[in-house]
Design a protein around this motif. Sequence first.
Motif, PDB file in Angstrom:
ATOM      1  N   ILE A 118       0.837  -1.191   0.000  1.00  0.00           N
ATOM      2  CA  ILE A 118       0.000   0.000   0.000  1.00  0.00           C
ATOM      3  C   ILE A 118       0.882   1.256   0.000  1.00  0.00           C
ATOM      4  CG2 ILE A 118      -1.827   1.281   1.185  1.00  0.00           C
ATOM      5  CD1 ILE A 118      -1.308  -2.388   1.952  1.00  0.00           C
ATOM      6  N   PRO A 119       1.263   1.754  -1.180  1.00  0.00           N
ATOM      7  CA  PRO A 119       2.025   2.997  -1.249  1.00  0.00           C
ATOM      8  C   PRO A 119       1.093   4.196  -1.430  1.00  0.00           C
ATOM      9  CG  PRO A 119       1.987   1.986  -3.398  1.00  0.00           C
ATOM     10  CD  PRO A 119       1.173   1.100  -2.497  1.00  0.00           C
ATOM     11  N   ARG A 120       1.625   5.367  -1.119  1.00  0.00           N
ATOM     12  CA  ARG A 120       0.900   6.574  -1.500  1.00  0.00           C
ATOM     13  C   ARG A 120       1.006   6.776  -3.002  1.00  0.00           C
ATOM     14  NH1 ARG A 120       1.785  11.573  -3.128  1.00  0.00           N
ATOM     15  NH2 ARG A 120       4.029  11.250  -3.079  1.00  0.00           N
ATOM     16  N   ARG A 121       2.235   6.509  -3.527  1.00  0.00           N
ATOM     17  CA  ARG A 121       2.451   6.739  -4.951  1.00  0.00           C
ATOM     18  C   ARG A 121       3.340   5.681  -5.587  1.00  0.00           C
ATOM     19  NH1 ARG A 121       1.569  10.687  -8.628  1.00  0.00           N
ATOM     20  NH2 ARG A 121       3.090  10.984 -10.298  1.00  0.00           N
ATOM     21  N   SER A 122       4.587   5.536  -5.088  1.00  0.00           N
ATOM     22  CA  SER A 122       5.545   4.630  -5.730  1.00  0.00           C
ATOM     23  C   SER A 122       6.156   3.673  -4.722  1.00  0.00           C
ATOM     24  CB  SER A 122       6.650   5.433  -6.419  1.00  0.00           C
ATOM     25  OG  SER A 122       6.113   6.263  -7.435  1.00  0.00           O
ATOM     26  N   GLY A 123       6.897   2.686  -5.245  1.00  0.00           N
ATOM     27  CA  GLY A 123       7.591   1.713  -4.394  1.00  0.00           C
ATOM     28  C   GLY A 123       6.781   0.475  -4.099  1.00  0.00           C
ATOM     29  N   GLY A 124       5.573   0.389  -4.655  1.00  0.00           N
ATOM     30  CA  GLY A 124       4.708  -0.739  -4.357  1.00  0.00           C
ATOM     31  C   GLY A 124       5.240  -2.069  -4.846  1.00  0.00           C
ATOM     32  N   MET A 125       5.812  -2.101  -6.059  1.00  0.00           N
ATOM     33  CA  MET A 125       6.286  -3.365  -6.609  1.00  0.00           C
ATOM     34  C   MET A 125       7.472  -3.911  -5.832  1.00  0.00           C
ATOM     35  SD  MET A 125       4.401  -4.610  -8.862  1.00  0.00           S
ATOM     36  CE  MET A 125       5.555  -5.921  -9.249  1.00  0.00           C
ATOM     37  N   ASN A 126       8.364  -3.021  -5.407  1.00  0.00           N
ATOM     38  CA  ASN A 126       9.498  -3.475  -4.589  1.00  0.00           C
ATOM     39  C   ASN A 126       8.999  -4.157  -3.318  1.00  0.00           C
ATOM     40  OD1 ASN A 126      10.997  -2.145  -6.492  1.00  0.00           O
ATOM     41  ND2 ASN A 126      11.692  -0.520  -5.155  1.00  0.00           N
ATOM     42  N   THR A 127       8.043  -3.526  -2.673  1.00  0.00           N
ATOM     43  CA  THR A 127       7.507  -4.060  -1.422  1.00  0.00           C
ATOM     44  C   THR A 127       6.757  -5.366  -1.659  1.00  0.00           C
ATOM     45  OG1 THR A 127       7.301  -1.797  -0.603  1.00  0.00           O
ATOM     46  CG2 THR A 127       6.067  -3.506   0.574  1.00  0.00           C
ATOM     47  N   PHE A 128       5.969  -5.405  -2.716  1.00  0.00           N
ATOM     48  CA  PHE A 128       5.218  -6.604  -3.076  1.00  0.00           C
ATOM     49  C   PHE A 128       6.166  -7.787  -3.306  1.00  0.00           C
ATOM     50  CE2 PHE A 128       2.932  -9.025  -6.525  1.00  0.00           C
ATOM     51  CZ  PHE A 128       1.926  -9.534  -5.726  1.00  0.00           C
ATOM     52  N   ASP A 129       7.251  -7.549  -4.035  1.00  0.00           N
ATOM     53  CA  ASP A 129       8.238  -8.602  -4.278  1.00  0.00           C
ATOM     54  C   ASP A 129       8.874  -9.077  -2.975  1.00  0.00           C
ATOM     55  OD1 ASP A 129       7.813  -8.556  -7.001  1.00  0.00           O
ATOM     56  OD2 ASP A 129       9.511  -7.238  -7.436  1.00  0.00           O
ATOM     57  N   GLN A 130       9.222  -8.137  -2.113  1.00  0.00           N
ATOM     58  CA  GLN A 130       9.857  -8.498  -0.840  1.00  0.00           C
ATOM     59  C   GLN A 130       8.938  -9.363   0.020  1.00  0.00           C
ATOM     60  OE1 GLN A 130      11.125  -4.823   1.012  1.00  0.00           O
ATOM     61  NE2 GLN A 130      12.258  -4.203  -0.814  1.00  0.00           N
ATOM     62  N   LEU A 131       7.674  -9.020   0.071  1.00  0.00           N
ATOM     63  CA  LEU A 131       6.722  -9.801   0.853  1.00  0.00           C
ATOM     64  C   LEU A 131       6.591 -11.226   0.299  1.00  0.00           C
ATOM     65  CD1 LEU A 131       3.937  -7.105   1.354  1.00  0.00           C
ATOM     66  CD2 LEU A 131       5.404  -8.048   3.151  1.00  0.00           C
ATOM     67  N   ASN A 132       6.530 -11.347  -1.010  1.00  0.00           N
ATOM     68  CA  ASN A 132       6.352 -12.665  -1.614  1.00  0.00           C
ATOM     69  C   ASN A 132       7.559 -13.574  -1.435  1.00  0.00           C
ATOM     70  OD1 ASN A 132       3.754 -12.152  -2.504  1.00  0.00           O
ATOM     71  ND2 ASN A 132       4.417 -11.406  -4.501  1.00  0.00           N
ATOM     72  N   ASN A 133       8.734 -12.994  -1.225  1.00  0.00           N
ATOM     73  CA  ASN A 133       9.922 -13.822  -1.018  1.00  0.00           C
ATOM     74  C   ASN A 133       9.800 -14.701   0.223  1.00  0.00           C
ATOM     75  OD1 ASN A 133      11.422 -13.115  -3.283  1.00  0.00           O
ATOM     76  ND2 ASN A 133      12.333 -11.337  -2.301  1.00  0.00           N
ATOM     77  N   TYR A 134       9.101 -14.218   1.246  1.00  0.00           N
ATOM     78  CA  TYR A 134       8.896 -15.042   2.447  1.00  0.00           C
ATOM     79  C   TYR A 134       8.080 -16.284   2.100  1.00  0.00           C
ATOM     80  CZ  TYR A 134      10.583 -11.134   5.277  1.00  0.00           C
ATOM     81  OH  TYR A 134      11.354 -10.143   5.829  1.00  0.00           O
ATOM     82  N   PHE A 135       7.084 -16.124   1.237  1.00  0.00           N
ATOM     83  CA  PHE A 135       6.255 -17.259   0.836  1.00  0.00           C
ATOM     84  C   PHE A 135       7.056 -18.270   0.019  1.00  0.00           C
ATOM     85  CE2 PHE A 135       2.646 -13.934   0.538  1.00  0.00           C
ATOM     86  CZ  PHE A 135       2.426 -14.002   1.909  1.00  0.00           C
TER      87      PHE A 135
END
Length: 205
Positions: A118-135
């Motif tokens: 949940i970004p205000r504007r940018s950086g969402g894909m980086n965060t999304f990728d990082q979260l999925n790495n745990y899975f």
Amino acid sequence: MKVIAINGSPKPRGNTYYALKTVCDVLNQENIQTEIITVGNMDIKGCMACGRCADGHCIFSDENFKELVEKVYEADALLLGSPVYYAGIAGTMKSFLDRLFFASRGRMRHKVGASVAIPRRSGGMNTFDQLNNYFLISEMLIAPSYYWNVIHGGAPREVLEDAEGMSVLHNLAQNITWMLKIKEYSKTSHPAPKPYPRAWTNFIR
């Protein structure tokens, strides 16, 4: 069936909460229990890399932390939501995930997992990728949608105005439901395979 949703925002009722609630509301309609737990406002230190995880728990866990981890272990699926800080996972959320997953030692295997950034504007894909790495490293089954699970908002509840983002989350919830039901219906006819024996190597000789 039950899904635990982890709110990585320090704001218990901010945009991350409303993004998670959107998914949970659809799951509830399918008679899947959900619980949203906020960790972003907790005092959670990062992993110390001591290697002394015991019984699936970080050795430095207090009773509240252990109780939270047990809820995750008992759930059929895990939904992660993080606000985007400096194009990455919020700090407290990452500390929680590092300690949860490092100590899990196979307990997350084949659970269904999904994440939302949940970004205000940018950086969402980086965060999304990082979260999925745990899975991925935990052999979890990642639920998809027809677009990456990134929904935008600044002021609280603003994510509800992101029409495309909301449709992505509704579709995600339907896919989580489908995957959970497939697992439930096939657990006898198609039991999960045992893990292949793992080899451990280092890159430095």
